[in-house]
Enzyme design. Structure first.
Site: not given
Ligand code: 13P
Length: 255
Positions: A12, A101, A217, A99, A177
């Site tokens: 990220k 996001e 996670s 993704h 997350g």
């Molecule tokens: P986390 O492993 O921090 O939950 O993030 C997952 C993710 O978005 C991977 O692309």
């Protein structure tokens, strides 16, 4: 058909170029010898790709490299955007596409995700196409139809050969997350449905060959449970990929 496990770290917007290079140097000895059993990929921010690529090449590391996004046009007046061939030029193997996001904060839609998937293949790389539902969608019991639509629209228009190499990451948004995860069985149910969707679109060989990752996670403590599910072929890891030892432990669980 034995699908090769893939554990990919999505860094990220957390690492500078130098921090990323150090992370790879810390990771490399911890995953030495894993390659025959599990493919490991790192996905730095754009600015870290060159340094990562250089470390991987100079140290002869068996690590794959991925970018976190791409523009679908080959070139043009798109200030701030990155074209597929710029990533291929840095020896990227993968591009994370769609993704949640990107969908939430940058306006990616199934339609633009599909263009990015197409452009990634056209430049000789493999998309890691993300899908996954919100908590509201899950509580409305609409996960299956929602994710199927994301896959049908996002992965439309491929050849069967391309579909066979496609990587799909199932990442429930409410698990990213948060420390919350679906049960491995529930995650596998969605992954099985994704595989069936690819099968309906491109035939059984593509469905058997394409790799489906779970993301959200994933930690050293829970990774093995997900990896023991038949339709889960690895993980897309966020937070736990930022520490060499926890990411290596997840990769170890995939062996
Ligand atoms: P986390 O492993 O921090 O939950 O993030 C997952 C993710 O978005 C991977 O692309």
């Amino acid at each position: 058909m034995n699908r090769r496990m893939l554990v990919a770290g999505n860094w990220k917007m957390y690492t500078t170029s130098g921090e990323g290079a150090l992370l790879i140097e810390d990771l490399a000895p911890l995953v030495d010898g894993f390659w025959d059993d599990v493919e490991i990929a790192v996905c730095p921010p754009f600015t870290g790709l060159k340094a990562a690529s250089t470390v991987i090449e100079l140290d002869h590391l068996t690590l794959s490299l991925g970018a976190q996004d791409v523009h679908w046009e080959a070139e043009g007046a798109f200030t701030g955007a990155i074209a597929p061939r710029m990533l291929a030029d840095l020896r990227c193997d993968y591009v994370i596409v769609g993704h949640s996001e990107r969908r939430e904060y940058f306006g990616d839609t199934n339609e633009t995700v599909n263009k990015k998937v197409r452009a990634t293949f056209d430049a000789g790389m493999v998309p890691i196409m993300c899908c996954g539902e919100t908590l509201a969608t899950r509580e409305a019991m609409e996960t299956d139809s929602f994710v199927r639509a994301q896959v049908m629209e996002g992965a439309a228009g491929l050849s069967a050969e391309e579909a066979a190499t496609l990587v799909i990451a199932y990442e429930p948004i409410w698990a990213i997350g948060t420390g919350r995860t679906p049960t491995p069985e529930a995650a596998n149910d969605v992954c099985r449905s994704i595989r069936a969707t690819i099968g309906a679109m491109y035939g059984p060989p593509a469905a058997k060959a394409c790799r489906i990752l779970y993301g959200g996670s994933v930690k050293p403590e829970n990774a093995a449970m997900f990896f023991s599910e038949p339709d889960i072929d690895g993980a897309l890891v966020g937070g736990a990929a930022l520490k060499a030892d926890s990411f290596a432990d997840i990769a170890k669980a995939a062996r």
